[in-house]
Motif scaffolding. Structure first.
Motif, PDB file in Angstrom:
ATOM      1  N   LEU A  69       0.829  -1.207   0.000  1.00  0.00           N
ATOM      2  CA  LEU A  69       0.000   0.000   0.000  1.00  0.00           C
ATOM      3  C   LEU A  69       0.864   1.258   0.000  1.00  0.00           C
ATOM      4  CD1 LEU A  69      -2.784  -0.997   2.535  1.00  0.00           C
ATOM      5  CD2 LEU A  69      -3.061  -0.661   0.073  1.00  0.00           C
ATOM      6  N   GLN A  70       1.901   1.266   0.834  1.00  0.00           N
ATOM      7  CA  GLN A  70       2.801   2.421   0.899  1.00  0.00           C
ATOM      8  C   GLN A  70       3.482   2.666  -0.445  1.00  0.00           C
ATOM      9  OE1 GLN A  70       1.819   3.522   4.430  1.00  0.00           O
ATOM     10  NE2 GLN A  70       3.739   4.444   3.918  1.00  0.00           N
ATOM     11  N   ALA A  71       4.032   1.615  -1.024  1.00  0.00           N
ATOM     12  CA  ALA A  71       4.765   1.747  -2.282  1.00  0.00           C
ATOM     13  C   ALA A  71       3.850   2.146  -3.434  1.00  0.00           C
ATOM     14  CB  ALA A  71       5.482   0.441  -2.608  1.00  0.00           C
ATOM     15  N   THR A  72       2.692   1.509  -3.509  1.00  0.00           N
ATOM     16  CA  THR A  72       1.736   1.806  -4.582  1.00  0.00           C
ATOM     17  C   THR A  72       1.267   3.252  -4.512  1.00  0.00           C
ATOM     18  OG1 THR A  72       0.965  -0.477  -4.578  1.00  0.00           O
ATOM     19  CG2 THR A  72      -0.489   1.142  -5.572  1.00  0.00           C
ATOM     20  N   THR A  73       0.918   3.684  -3.309  1.00  0.00           N
ATOM     21  CA  THR A  73       0.417   5.041  -3.115  1.00  0.00           C
ATOM     22  C   THR A  73       1.496   6.081  -3.384  1.00  0.00           C
ATOM     23  OG1 THR A  73      -1.114   4.187  -1.458  1.00  0.00           O
ATOM     24  CG2 THR A  73      -0.756   6.552  -1.486  1.00  0.00           C
ATOM     25  N   ALA A  74       2.664   5.880  -2.818  1.00  0.00           N
ATOM     26  CA  ALA A  74       3.762   6.835  -3.027  1.00  0.00           C
ATOM     27  C   ALA A  74       4.142   6.929  -4.496  1.00  0.00           C
ATOM     28  CB  ALA A  74       4.972   6.430  -2.183  1.00  0.00           C
ATOM     29  N   THR A  86       5.097  17.687  -3.041  1.00  0.00           N
ATOM     30  CA  THR A  86       6.230  16.920  -2.544  1.00  0.00           C
ATOM     31  C   THR A  86       5.733  16.213  -1.285  1.00  0.00           C
ATOM     32  OG1 THR A  86       7.799  18.553  -3.364  1.00  0.00           O
ATOM     33  CG2 THR A  86       8.594  17.023  -1.679  1.00  0.00           C
ATOM     34  N   VAL A  87       5.696  14.884  -1.324  1.00  0.00           N
ATOM     35  CA  VAL A  87       5.200  14.113  -0.190  1.00  0.00           C
ATOM     36  C   VAL A  87       6.243  14.115   0.915  1.00  0.00           C
ATOM     37  CG1 VAL A  87       4.456  11.828   0.586  1.00  0.00           C
ATOM     38  CG2 VAL A  87       3.748  12.667  -1.666  1.00  0.00           C
ATOM     39  N   GLN A  88       5.818  14.501   2.117  1.00  0.00           N
ATOM     40  CA  GLN A  88       6.694  14.515   3.291  1.00  0.00           C
ATOM     41  C   GLN A  88       6.510  13.252   4.126  1.00  0.00           C
ATOM     42  OE1 GLN A  88       8.881  17.169   3.923  1.00  0.00           O
ATOM     43  NE2 GLN A  88       8.231  17.752   1.879  1.00  0.00           N
ATOM     44  N   ARG A  89       5.257  12.832   4.312  1.00  0.00           N
ATOM     45  CA  ARG A  89       4.938  11.655   5.113  1.00  0.00           C
ATOM     46  C   ARG A  89       3.695  11.007   4.540  1.00  0.00           C
ATOM     47  NH1 ARG A  89       1.579  10.266   9.036  1.00  0.00           N
ATOM     48  NH2 ARG A  89       0.687  12.341   9.216  1.00  0.00           N
ATOM     49  N   LEU A  90       3.705   9.683   4.510  1.00  0.00           N
ATOM     50  CA  LEU A  90       2.578   8.934   3.962  1.00  0.00           C
ATOM     51  C   LEU A  90       2.393   7.664   4.769  1.00  0.00           C
ATOM     52  CD1 LEU A  90       0.508   8.315   1.669  1.00  0.00           C
ATOM     53  CD2 LEU A  90       2.398   7.219   0.472  1.00  0.00           C
ATOM     54  N   GLU A  91       1.182   7.464   5.258  1.00  0.00           N
ATOM     55  CA  GLU A  91       0.860   6.236   5.979  1.00  0.00           C
ATOM     56  C   GLU A  91      -0.510   5.772   5.514  1.00  0.00           C
ATOM     57  OE1 GLU A  91      -0.007   4.814  10.532  1.00  0.00           O
ATOM     58  OE2 GLU A  91       1.488   6.380  10.195  1.00  0.00           O
ATOM     59  N   VAL A  92      -0.584   4.531   5.048  1.00  0.00           N
ATOM     60  CA  VAL A  92      -1.834   3.957   4.565  1.00  0.00           C
ATOM     61  C   VAL A  92      -2.199   2.793   5.466  1.00  0.00           C
ATOM     62  CG1 VAL A  92      -3.013   2.897   2.610  1.00  0.00           C
ATOM     63  CG2 VAL A  92      -1.229   4.588   2.200  1.00  0.00           C
ATOM     64  N   LEU A 103      -1.478  11.812   5.143  1.00  0.00           N
ATOM     65  CA  LEU A 103      -0.564  12.376   4.156  1.00  0.00           C
ATOM     66  C   LEU A 103      -0.141  13.777   4.555  1.00  0.00           C
ATOM     67  CD1 LEU A 103       0.717  12.221   1.279  1.00  0.00           C
ATOM     68  CD2 LEU A 103      -1.449  13.102   0.413  1.00  0.00           C
ATOM     69  N   SER A 104       1.155  14.018   4.578  1.00  0.00           N
ATOM     70  CA  SER A 104       1.697  15.361   4.745  1.00  0.00           C
ATOM     71  C   SER A 104       2.475  15.679   3.477  1.00  0.00           C
ATOM     72  CB  SER A 104       2.630  15.429   5.954  1.00  0.00           C
ATOM     73  OG  SER A 104       1.914  15.200   7.135  1.00  0.00           O
ATOM     74  N   TYR A 105       2.239  16.853   2.932  1.00  0.00           N
ATOM     75  CA  TYR A 105       2.875  17.235   1.683  1.00  0.00           C
ATOM     76  C   TYR A 105       3.056  18.739   1.606  1.00  0.00           C
ATOM     77  CZ  TYR A 105      -1.968  18.213   0.289  1.00  0.00           C
ATOM     78  OH  TYR A 105      -3.253  18.694   0.232  1.00  0.00           O
ATOM     79  N   GLU A 116      -3.288  15.976   5.606  1.00  0.00           N
ATOM     80  CA  GLU A 116      -4.650  15.534   5.348  1.00  0.00           C
ATOM     81  C   GLU A 116      -4.840  14.100   5.812  1.00  0.00           C
ATOM     82  OE1 GLU A 116      -6.823  17.635   4.198  1.00  0.00           O
ATOM     83  OE2 GLU A 116      -5.545  19.173   3.298  1.00  0.00           O
ATOM     84  N   VAL A 117      -6.031  13.795   6.275  1.00  0.00           N
ATOM     85  CA  VAL A 117      -6.450  12.425   6.531  1.00  0.00           C
ATOM     86  C   VAL A 117      -7.574  12.158   5.538  1.00  0.00           C
ATOM     87  CG1 VAL A 117      -7.482  10.833   8.176  1.00  0.00           C
ATOM     88  CG2 VAL A 117      -5.836  12.535   8.966  1.00  0.00           C
ATOM     89  N   ILE A 118      -7.340  11.195   4.676  1.00  0.00           N
ATOM     90  CA  ILE A 118      -8.295  10.882   3.604  1.00  0.00           C
ATOM     91  C   ILE A 118      -8.801   9.480   3.834  1.00  0.00           C
ATOM     92  CG2 ILE A 118      -8.618  10.672   1.111  1.00  0.00           C
ATOM     93  CD1 ILE A 118      -6.046  12.516   0.915  1.00  0.00           C
ATOM     94  N   GLU A 119     -10.103   9.329   3.885  1.00  0.00           N
ATOM     95  CA  GLU A 119     -10.693   8.011   4.085  1.00  0.00           C
ATOM     96  C   GLU A 119     -11.613   7.700   2.925  1.00  0.00           C
ATOM     97  OE1 GLU A 119     -10.692   7.426   8.892  1.00  0.00           O
ATOM     98  OE2 GLU A 119     -12.573   7.911   7.923  1.00  0.00           O
ATOM     99  N   GLY A 120     -11.623   6.459   2.556  1.00  0.00           N
ATOM    100  CA  GLY A 120     -12.502   5.999   1.490  1.00  0.00           C
ATOM    101  C   GLY A 120     -12.860   4.550   1.722  1.00  0.00           C
TER     102      GLY A 120
END
Length: 123
Positions: A69-74, A86-92, A103-105, A116-120
């Motif tokens: 998930l991390q690799a795919t999203t990044a 520019t992505v600073q932090r990403l956690e899925v 996501l911090s960017y 941002e916190v994005i939910e789906g």
């Protein structure tokens, strides 16, 4: 001088009956959501657009799934929006039928830092 406004997504009309507009930062957030929640093959003229997060919601939780998930999203964010953010932090994380993306960017154009916190969920 007024800053330009962007068409809001999804397309809708405002209280005046005009096409709804949004700020640049919100427009970028809309683009991020489109990348995250579009499955490759879903767009007719851009078959490789998206990252397929929703395809992995019901996979068993594991270290391997988290890494995927991390690799795919990044990778998708870099490919489709690398010139915009520019992505600073990403956690899925995936829990039951809901995906949560923390996501911090930084907006490249303005230098503004956003978190941002994005939910789906499954459609």
């Amino acid at each position: 001088m007024n800053s330009p406004l962007w068409i809001d997504f999804p397309l809708h009309f405002d209280a005046r009956g005009r096409t709804a507009e949004t700020s640049y930062a919100d427009h970028v957030l809309d683009m991020i959501k489109q990348v995250l929640f579009t499955t490759p093959g879903e767009r007719v003229n851009r078959q490789d657009f998206g990252c397929g997060l929703l395809d992995l919601v019901f996979e068993p939780n594991s270290v391997e799934l988290a890494a995927t998930l991390q690799a795919t999203t990044a990778g998708a964010l870099q490919r489709w929006l690398g010139d915009v953010i520019t992505v600073q932090r990403l956690e899925v994380t995936a829990e039951e039928s809901t995906l949560r993306v923390d996501l911090s960017y930084v907006l490249v154009e303005t230098g503004e830092e956003r978190t941002e916190v994005i939910e789906g969920g499954i459609r």
